[in-house]
Motif scaffolding. Structure first.
Motif, PDB file in Angstrom:
ATOM      1  N   ASP A 277       0.711  -1.163   0.000  1.00 47.64           N
ATOM      2  CA  ASP A 277       0.084  -0.051  -0.070  1.00 47.64           C
ATOM      3  C   ASP A 277       0.807   1.358  -0.029  1.00 47.64           C
ATOM      4  N   VAL A 278       1.682   1.387  -0.938  1.00 48.52           N
ATOM      5  CA  VAL A 278       2.669   2.211  -1.132  1.00 48.52           C
ATOM      6  C   VAL A 278       2.055   3.709  -1.725  1.00 48.52           C
ATOM      7  N   THR A 279       2.555   4.806  -1.255  1.00 46.21           N
ATOM      8  CA  THR A 279       2.023   6.125  -1.964  1.00 46.21           C
ATOM      9  C   THR A 279       3.190   7.084  -1.863  1.00 46.21           C
ATOM     10  N   VAL A 280       3.502   7.604  -3.146  1.00 44.87           N
ATOM     11  CA  VAL A 280       4.525   8.744  -3.216  1.00 44.87           C
ATOM     12  C   VAL A 280       3.358   9.961  -3.397  1.00 44.87           C
ATOM     13  N   LYS A 281       3.563  10.828  -2.546  1.00 47.67           N
ATOM     14  CA  LYS A 281       2.767  12.030  -2.688  1.00 47.67           C
ATOM     15  C   LYS A 281       2.900  12.904  -3.894  1.00 47.67           C
ATOM     16  N   ASN A 282       2.259  13.913  -4.072  1.00 50.69           N
ATOM     17  CA  ASN A 282       2.676  14.866  -5.185  1.00 50.69           C
ATOM     18  C   ASN A 282       3.636  15.929  -4.726  1.00 50.69           C
ATOM     19  N   GLU A 283       3.868  16.704  -5.682  1.00 50.03           N
ATOM     20  CA  GLU A 283       5.074  17.917  -5.385  1.00 50.03           C
ATOM     21  C   GLU A 283       4.746  18.683  -4.462  1.00 50.03           C
ATOM     22  N   MET A 284       3.602  19.303  -4.033  1.00 53.28           N
ATOM     23  CA  MET A 284       3.107  19.970  -3.071  1.00 53.28           C
ATOM     24  C   MET A 284       3.238  19.404  -1.600  1.00 53.28           C
ATOM     25  N   SER A 285       3.194  17.981  -1.697  1.00 52.63           N
ATOM     26  CA  SER A 285       3.493  17.348  -0.426  1.00 52.63           C
ATOM     27  C   SER A 285       4.945  16.968  -0.313  1.00 52.63           C
ATOM     28  N   GLY A 286       5.795  17.173  -1.104  1.00 50.04           N
ATOM     29  CA  GLY A 286       7.295  17.004  -1.056  1.00 50.04           C
ATOM     30  C   GLY A 286       7.551  15.363  -1.389  1.00 50.04           C
ATOM     31  N   TYR A 287       6.587  14.946  -2.278  1.00 51.93           N
ATOM     32  CA  TYR A 287       6.792  13.605  -3.085  1.00 51.93           C
ATOM     33  C   TYR A 287       7.049  12.556  -1.473  1.00 51.93           C
ATOM     34  N   ALA A 288       6.125  12.983  -0.380  1.00 53.72           N
ATOM     35  CA  ALA A 288       6.350  11.964   0.688  1.00 53.72           C
ATOM     36  C   ALA A 288       5.920  10.534   0.545  1.00 53.72           C
ATOM     37  N   PHE A 289       6.932   9.762   1.284  1.00 53.66           N
ATOM     38  CA  PHE A 289       6.507   8.315   1.164  1.00 53.66           C
ATOM     39  C   PHE A 289       5.906   7.812   2.207  1.00 53.66           C
TER      40      PHE A 289
ATOM     41  N   GLY B 277      14.825  -7.433   4.809  1.00 50.86           N
ATOM     42  CA  GLY B 277      14.929  -6.614   6.106  1.00 50.86           C
ATOM     43  C   GLY B 277      14.603  -5.203   5.851  1.00 50.86           C
ATOM     44  N   ASP B 278      13.644  -4.942   6.728  1.00 52.72           N
ATOM     45  CA  ASP B 278      12.942  -3.496   6.387  1.00 52.72           C
ATOM     46  C   ASP B 278      13.650  -2.299   6.850  1.00 52.72           C
ATOM     47  N   ALA B 279      14.596  -1.726   5.808  1.00 56.14           N
ATOM     48  CA  ALA B 279      15.091  -0.611   6.012  1.00 56.14           C
ATOM     49  C   ALA B 279      14.711   0.796   5.813  1.00 56.14           C
ATOM     50  N   LEU B 280      13.311   0.741   5.541  1.00 51.76           N
ATOM     51  CA  LEU B 280      12.711   2.120   5.307  1.00 51.76           C
ATOM     52  C   LEU B 280      11.679   2.461   6.269  1.00 51.76           C
ATOM     53  N   LEU B 281      11.018   1.473   7.110  1.00 52.56           N
ATOM     54  CA  LEU B 281      10.185   1.780   7.877  1.00 52.56           C
ATOM     55  C   LEU B 281      10.682   1.182   9.485  1.00 52.56           C
ATOM     56  N   SER B 282      11.797   0.928   9.679  1.00 51.64           N
ATOM     57  CA  SER B 282      12.371   0.194  11.066  1.00 51.64           C
ATOM     58  C   SER B 282      12.828   1.497  11.694  1.00 51.64           C
ATOM     59  N   SER B 283      13.746   1.252  12.387  1.00 52.78           N
ATOM     60  CA  SER B 283      14.309   2.415  13.418  1.00 52.78           C
ATOM     61  C   SER B 283      14.270   3.663  13.124  1.00 52.78           C
ATOM     62  N   ILE B 284      14.722   3.794  11.949  1.00 50.73           N
ATOM     63  CA  ILE B 284      14.751   5.211  11.426  1.00 50.73           C
ATOM     64  C   ILE B 284      13.862   5.250  10.379  1.00 50.73           C
ATOM     65  N   SER B 285      12.347   5.488  10.828  1.00 51.02           N
ATOM     66  CA  SER B 285      11.381   5.289  10.037  1.00 51.02           C
ATOM     67  C   SER B 285      11.238   6.414   8.846  1.00 51.02           C
ATOM     68  N   LEU B 286      11.156   6.236   7.512  1.00 45.70           N
ATOM     69  CA  LEU B 286      10.878   7.081   6.429  1.00 45.70           C
ATOM     70  C   LEU B 286       9.424   7.449   6.335  1.00 45.70           C
ATOM     71  N   LEU B 287       8.566   6.997   7.062  1.00 46.47           N
ATOM     72  CA  LEU B 287       7.043   6.969   6.817  1.00 46.47           C
ATOM     73  C   LEU B 287       6.847   8.600   6.944  1.00 46.47           C
ATOM     74  N   ASN B 288       6.035   9.062   5.922  1.00 43.81           N
ATOM     75  CA  ASN B 288       5.659  10.616   5.520  1.00 43.81           C
ATOM     76  C   ASN B 288       6.844  11.643   5.589  1.00 43.81           C
ATOM     77  N   GLN B 289       8.050  11.107   5.094  1.00 46.13           N
ATOM     78  CA  GLN B 289       9.156  12.113   4.983  1.00 46.13           C
ATOM     79  C   GLN B 289       9.305  12.248   3.184  1.00 46.13           C
ATOM     80  N   SER B 290       9.763  13.460   3.390  1.00 48.38           N
ATOM     81  CA  SER B 290       9.733  13.979   1.936  1.00 48.38           C
ATOM     82  C   SER B 290      10.897  13.573   1.330  1.00 48.38           C
ATOM     83  N   PHE B 291      11.018  13.749  -0.111  1.00 49.13           N
ATOM     84  CA  PHE B 291      11.941  13.500  -0.927  1.00 49.13           C
ATOM     85  C   PHE B 291      13.143  14.409  -0.852  1.00 49.13           C
ATOM     86  N   SER B 292      14.415  14.288  -0.582  1.00 44.79           N
ATOM     87  CA  SER B 292      15.587  15.470  -0.563  1.00 44.79           C
ATOM     88  C   SER B 292      16.511  14.932  -1.658  1.00 44.79           C
ATOM     89  N   THR B 293      16.904  16.319  -2.203  1.00 41.56           N
ATOM     90  CA  THR B 293      18.120  16.355  -2.917  1.00 41.56           C
ATOM     91  C   THR B 293      19.122  17.476  -2.452  1.00 41.56           C
TER      92      THR B 293
END
Length: 336
Positions: free
Chosen positions: A232-244, A259-275
């Motif tokens: 149930d993955v979502t990458v939100k739109n640009e206004m939401s920072g392409y949040a995961f 192993g879960d490296a995206l939602l485990s001890s350092i969770s990227l849930l609702n984090q924006s995409f950065s460059t």
């Protein structure tokens, strides 16, 4: 080098009218080619004879003719031709359509009476009846996109669209890019490429409310391989920072669990995409620290998984938990 930009063949064989249109494409120098070669024919007199050979093979969708060697390479998929050395006397052509009285052979992603229609994504292609259990280069045009996009597809098990592809054996691609590049996509699709955040958003939107988005990650680390699926993955739109976001990670049958490296001890849930030019992690400056576009948490360690780094030790290489030296990355979207 041939002067033709287009090549139209009209033939009459065994009572069957046949027409094919080829478009001249590029020859790219790289040390590897992941497209499917159907075979090579030597002692071919000219470019037109090579086109006729491709037209005679129902599976051929592209050819490479080299005048110095009188050789004709036939390919199953793809648009551009890849060579490891000098290509000055070689020309590449993609088959736009190849039709006879029984129907048409189209480039992967195109369909219709004269291959005039194009699929929205690889799942759409599967839904209309395109089938191939292997990875093939296909053209898609997500809803809202002005131009077709070349991607890797698997037209099996509902269809999968590759959004990130990395292969250490091939010439390196710079993934330390601006947000503008990550929005539109970059790289050579068959070895090191990113499909683009806007295309990911558009592909998801086409299935919103109808199907669940599954993001599958496949990694090879030396002789070890593993998979993980995010449900149930979502990458939100640009206004939401392409949040995961995702509801969780699961194992993939018959594969070792990465192993879960995206939602485990350092969770990227609702984090924006950065460059490096648009870093949303404040004083932690994660994008600058790691040197690639990704979802990071505003945390001193930023992330437990990072797949847009270098692959040759020249910078911060890809990693997943404590696994380094990753030599193959494939991230794909499926809709179930």
């Amino acid at each position: 080098m041939s002067c033709f930009a287009f090549l139209l063949l009209l033939t009459y064989v065994s009572g069957n009218d046949k027409s094919a249109l080829f478009t001249k494409t590029k020859v790219i120098i790289n040390k590897c080619d992941q497209t499917t070669n159907l075979g090579i024919v030597n002692a071919v007199q000219n470019n037109v004879d090579c086109a006729i050979l491709c037209s005679s093979d129902v599976d051929c969708r592209r050819y490479l003719y080299c005048s110095s060697t009188s050789s004709c390479n036939l390919y199953l998929d793809g648009t551009d031709c890849i060579m490891t050395s000098d290509s000055i006397d070689c020309s590449c052509y993609r088959k736009n359509f190849d039709c006879d009285q029984t129907g048409c052979t189209c480039p992967y992603g195109y369909y219709g009476e004269r291959c005039q229609k194009i699929i929205e994504d690889c799942t759409d292609g599967y839904d209309i009846g395109i089938r191939n259990t292997n990875q093939v280069v296909a053209s898609i045009r997500p809803i809202g996109a002005s131009e077709p996009v070349h991607v890797l597809c698997v037209f099996d098990n509902g269809g999968s669209t590759f959004i990130l592809n990395r292969l250490v054996e091939c010439d390196t691609e710079n993934f330390n890019r601006t947000m503008s590049d990550y929005k539109t996509g970059f790289g050579e699709v068959v070895f090191n490429s990113w499909v683009g955040l806007e295309n990911i958003v558009r592909i998801q939107a086409a299935h919103s409310g109808e199907r669940e988005t599954v993001m599958e990650i496949y990694l090879q680390v030396d002789n070890f391989e593993c998979k993980i699926e995010y449900r149930d993955v979502t990458v939100k739109n640009e206004m939401s920072g392409y949040a995961f976001s995702s509801t969780g990670a699961v194992a993939v049958s018959s594969f070792t669990y990465c192993g879960d490296a995206l939602l485990s001890s350092i969770s990227l849930l609702n984090q924006s995409f950065s460059t490096t030019d648009i870093d949303t992690t404040g004083n932690y400056e994660c994008a600058i620290k790691y040197g690639g576009g990704w979802w990071y948490k505003d945390h001193v360690d930023c992330t437990r998984g990072f797949l847009t780094g270098t692959m040759d030790g020249s910078g911060r290489d890809n990693f997943w938990f404590d696994a380094n030296a990753i030599n193959l990355v494939a991230v794909q979207l499926r809709f179930i």
